[in-house]
Design a protein around this motif. Structure first.
Motif, mmCIF file in Angstrom:
data_model
loop_
_atom_site.group_PDB
_atom_site.id
_atom_site.type_symbol
_atom_site.label_atom_id
_atom_site.label_comp_id
_atom_site.label_asym_id
_atom_site.label_seq_id
_atom_site.Cartn_x
_atom_site.Cartn_y
_atom_site.Cartn_z
ATOM 1 N N GLY A 164 0.569 -1.262 0.018
ATOM 2 C CA GLY A 164 0.051 -0.042 0.025
ATOM 3 C C GLY A 164 0.854 1.503 -0.147
ATOM 4 N N LEU A 165 1.854 1.331 0.929
ATOM 5 C CA LEU A 165 2.837 2.337 0.812
ATOM 6 C C LEU A 165 3.374 2.544 -0.501
ATOM 7 C CD1 LEU A 165 3.978 4.771 2.639
ATOM 8 C CD2 LEU A 165 5.693 2.914 3.243
ATOM 9 N N ALA A 167 2.328 1.815 -3.239
ATOM 10 C CA ALA A 167 1.273 2.277 -4.259
ATOM 11 C C ALA A 167 1.315 3.876 -4.033
ATOM 12 C CB ALA A 167 0.115 1.387 -4.217
ATOM 13 N N LEU A 168 1.084 4.197 -2.817
ATOM 14 C CA LEU A 168 0.934 5.825 -2.511
ATOM 15 C C LEU A 168 2.089 6.349 -3.149
ATOM 16 C CD1 LEU A 168 -0.567 5.597 0.993
ATOM 17 C CD2 LEU A 168 -1.831 6.141 -1.074
ATOM 18 N N ALA A 169 3.308 5.608 -2.872
ATOM 19 C CA ALA A 169 4.848 6.572 -3.329
ATOM 20 C C ALA A 169 4.592 6.685 -4.702
ATOM 21 C CB ALA A 169 5.679 5.849 -2.998
ATOM 22 N N TRP A 170 3.972 5.865 -5.481
ATOM 23 C CA TRP A 170 3.842 6.046 -7.099
ATOM 24 C C TRP A 170 2.690 7.091 -7.449
ATOM 25 C CZ3 TRP A 170 6.878 4.700 -10.755
ATOM 26 C CH2 TRP A 170 7.856 3.549 -10.582
ATOM 27 N N LEU A 171 1.760 7.524 -6.765
ATOM 28 C CA LEU A 171 0.947 8.524 -7.099
ATOM 29 C C LEU A 171 1.334 9.638 -7.576
ATOM 30 C CD1 LEU A 171 -2.046 7.820 -4.704
ATOM 31 C CD2 LEU A 171 -2.043 7.359 -7.122
#
Length: 247
Positions: A164-165, A167-171
């Motif tokens: 999850g972290l 994925a958030l870093a990719w945003l």
């Protein structure tokens, strides 16, 4: 007193683009409203744009179609579409500078220009496309000669142990790539001399950026390829997934 149908009909600055032999695409670039009508409608509009009266336009339409054409009813339809200029409008633009139709929840209210076409046109010319192709061939050659440089999604896509972290870093990178892609559409449109608008919308839970390219319909053969190509040089990652449905 003038005879009924003798007074000219004032139209907004409409674009009329042939769509084959039997139809024309008519639209108001200012509002972004475009409709496809039979070719005889294009004959009527061309006559009205020259300042012909309804009767004169009807005569031209009948000569084109080989049968009487109900031009007064057609003019009423043009009014319902918002293609007629108001009687008290001044200036060559026909007045009634209508705002473009909103197509996204968050969107610019006016068309954008900003960059002169002659400044960005070289980036979409043959020399520029040759450079883009050379860069692509170079990248493919490097990956062929050095396979170890190929990204490994199972490793490179997840910089952290927490999925999850990661994925958030990719945003932020995804949003930056999406915004760059839409800027490519904008620059490509400016190279063609037309105006665009930026917008923000969502697809389910995904934030998306949009570029309103409606004014492409004022150009001949403004089909699916023309809608996509302006962004390609700026976002090569979209090349494999771009389809006639649009970008």
């Amino acid at each position: 007193m003038s005879a009924p149908g003798a007074a000219p009909v004032r139209l907004k600055p409409l674009s009329v683009v042939p769509e084959g032999d039997d139809e024309v695409l008519v639209g108001d670039p200012a509002s972004g409203t475009f409709v496809t009508i039979p070719a005889v409608g294009g004959v009527v509009i061309a006559a009205l744009q020259r300042g012909a009266s309804v009767e004169e336009a009807a005569a031209e339409a009948e000569a084109f179609a080989g049968e009487p054409v109900n031009v007064p009813s057609f003019v009423e339809t043009l009014g319902e579409l918002g293609f007629l200029a108001s009687d008290d409008a001044d200036g060559d633009d026909g007045g009634d500078a209508a705002e473009p139709v909103r197509t996204a929840p968050i969107q610019a209210r006016r068309w954008m220009t900003g960059v002169r076409p002659e400044l960005v046109r070289p980036f979409f010319g043959r020399v520029a496309w040759a450079c883009y192709a050379a860069c692509l061939l170079y990248a493919l050659a490097v990956f062929a000669l050095r396979p170890g440089l190929l990204p490994d999604p199972a490793v490179d896509a997840f910089p952290f142990d927490d999925i999850g972290l990661s994925a958030l870093a990719w945003l932020p990178f995804v949003w930056f790539a999406a915004a760059s892609h839409e800027c490519g559409h904008w620059l490509g449109a400016r190279a063609l001399g037309i105006q665009t608008r930026f917008g923000v919308d969502r697809r389910l839970w995904m934030l998306v950026f949009e570029t309103d390219l409606t004014q492409l319909w004022t150009l001949p053969a403004a089909g699916a390829t023309a809608r996509c190509w302006p962004a390609w040089p700026w976002t090569p990652s979209c090349w494999p997934c771009c389809s006639p449905a649009g970008c």
